[in-house]
Design a protein around this motif. Structure first.
Motif, PDB file in Angstrom:
ATOM      1  N   HIS A 251       5.757  14.493  -7.685  1.00  0.00           N
ATOM      2  CA  HIS A 251       4.865  13.796  -6.754  1.00  0.00           C
ATOM      3  C   HIS A 251       4.282  12.526  -7.354  1.00  0.00           C
ATOM      4  O   HIS A 251       3.136  12.174  -7.086  1.00  0.00           O
ATOM      5  CB  HIS A 251       3.731  14.744  -6.334  1.00  0.00           C
ATOM      6  N   ARG A 252       5.074  11.836  -8.159  1.00  0.00           N
ATOM      7  CA  ARG A 252       4.550  10.647  -8.847  1.00  0.00           C
ATOM      8  C   ARG A 252       4.056   9.578  -7.881  1.00  0.00           C
ATOM      9  O   ARG A 252       3.042   8.938  -8.135  1.00  0.00           O
ATOM     10  CB  ARG A 252       5.592  10.083  -9.800  1.00  0.00           C
ATOM     11  N   TRP A 253       4.771   9.345  -6.810  1.00  0.00           N
ATOM     12  CA  TRP A 253       4.333   8.313  -5.849  1.00  0.00           C
ATOM     13  C   TRP A 253       3.027   8.715  -5.178  1.00  0.00           C
ATOM     14  O   TRP A 253       2.148   7.887  -4.975  1.00  0.00           O
ATOM     15  CB  TRP A 253       5.411   8.044  -4.791  1.00  0.00           C
ATOM     16  N   GLN A 254       2.906   9.981  -4.829  1.00  0.00           N
ATOM     17  CA  GLN A 254       1.664  10.450  -4.221  1.00  0.00           C
ATOM     18  C   GLN A 254       0.507  10.368  -5.217  1.00  0.00           C
ATOM     19  O   GLN A 254      -0.618  10.036  -4.840  1.00  0.00           O
ATOM     20  CB  GLN A 254       1.815  11.894  -3.705  1.00  0.00           C
TER      21      GLN A 254
ATOM     22  N   SER B  69       0.501  12.446 -13.233  1.00  0.00           N
ATOM     23  CA  SER B  69       1.936  12.261 -12.989  1.00  0.00           C
ATOM     24  C   SER B  69       2.778  13.208 -13.837  1.00  0.00           C
ATOM     25  O   SER B  69       3.806  13.706 -13.387  1.00  0.00           O
ATOM     26  CB  SER B  69       2.338  10.812 -13.264  1.00  0.00           C
TER      27      SER B  69
ATOM     28  N   LEU C 173       0.268   8.207  -7.664  1.00  0.00           N
ATOM     29  CA  LEU C 173      -0.070   6.786  -7.765  1.00  0.00           C
ATOM     30  C   LEU C 173      -0.961   6.382  -6.591  1.00  0.00           C
ATOM     31  O   LEU C 173      -1.993   5.717  -6.777  1.00  0.00           O
ATOM     32  CB  LEU C 173       1.191   5.928  -7.810  1.00  0.00           C
ATOM     33  N   ALA C 174      -0.601   6.811  -5.397  1.00  0.00           N
ATOM     34  CA  ALA C 174      -1.427   6.498  -4.220  1.00  0.00           C
ATOM     35  C   ALA C 174      -2.810   7.145  -4.336  1.00  0.00           C
ATOM     36  O   ALA C 174      -3.825   6.513  -4.008  1.00  0.00           O
ATOM     37  CB  ALA C 174      -0.723   6.972  -2.946  1.00  0.00           C
TER      38      ALA C 174
ATOM     39  N   ALA D 254       1.262   5.595 -14.430  1.00  0.00           N
ATOM     40  CA  ALA D 254       2.367   6.213 -13.692  1.00  0.00           C
ATOM     41  C   ALA D 254       3.715   5.811 -14.293  1.00  0.00           C
ATOM     42  O   ALA D 254       4.608   6.643 -14.450  1.00  0.00           O
ATOM     43  CB  ALA D 254       2.292   5.826 -12.216  1.00  0.00           C
TER      44      ALA D 254
END
Length: 118
Positions: A56-59, A50, A61-62, A99
């Motif tokens: 692209h933190r959400w990506q 992250s 995390l996913a 994250a």
């Protein structure tokens, strides 16, 4: 900083993969409870990736949650290992913590939040 974080993050993912899918006799052992090891490994992974990819933190995390699920499932292919939902959930919490810690670090040190991919 972001290049180092990216490199360390991908190296940690590789190390986690080897430690997770190798026969149980090759698993590294520490003095910590295994749940703490799992949590810490995935928290570090999510944090470093992250920080390395702040836009692209959400990506990330996913990706880290998906990696945790895939690695637990891959353990079912190794006769000496076992994938469990409880282990997966500990890893997911670690991913979320890592994250969130990267987001907090970005607020404390704004350069972490604005540095990024070229």
């Amino acid at each position: 900083m972001s290049r180092a974080s990216r490199l360390l993050g991908w190296l940690i993912l590789a190390a986690i993969t080897v430690a997770t899918v190798a026969p149980i006799g090759y698993r590294p052992v520490s003095t910590m409870p295994v749940s703490v090891e799992r949590f810490s490994a995935f928290a570090a992974l999510a944090f470093l990736l992250s920080v390395g990819y702040p836009r692209h933190r959400w990506q990330i995390l996913a990706l880290t949650i998906g990696a945790a699920g895939l690695l637990e499932a891959m353990q079912l292919l190794e006769p000496t290992r076992h994938g469990r939902v409880a282990d997966f959930l500990v890893k997911v919490v670690g991913c979320g913590f890592g994250a969130a810690a990267s987001l907090a670090a970005g607020l404390v040190w704004p350069r972490l939040a604005t540095r990024g991919e070229a």
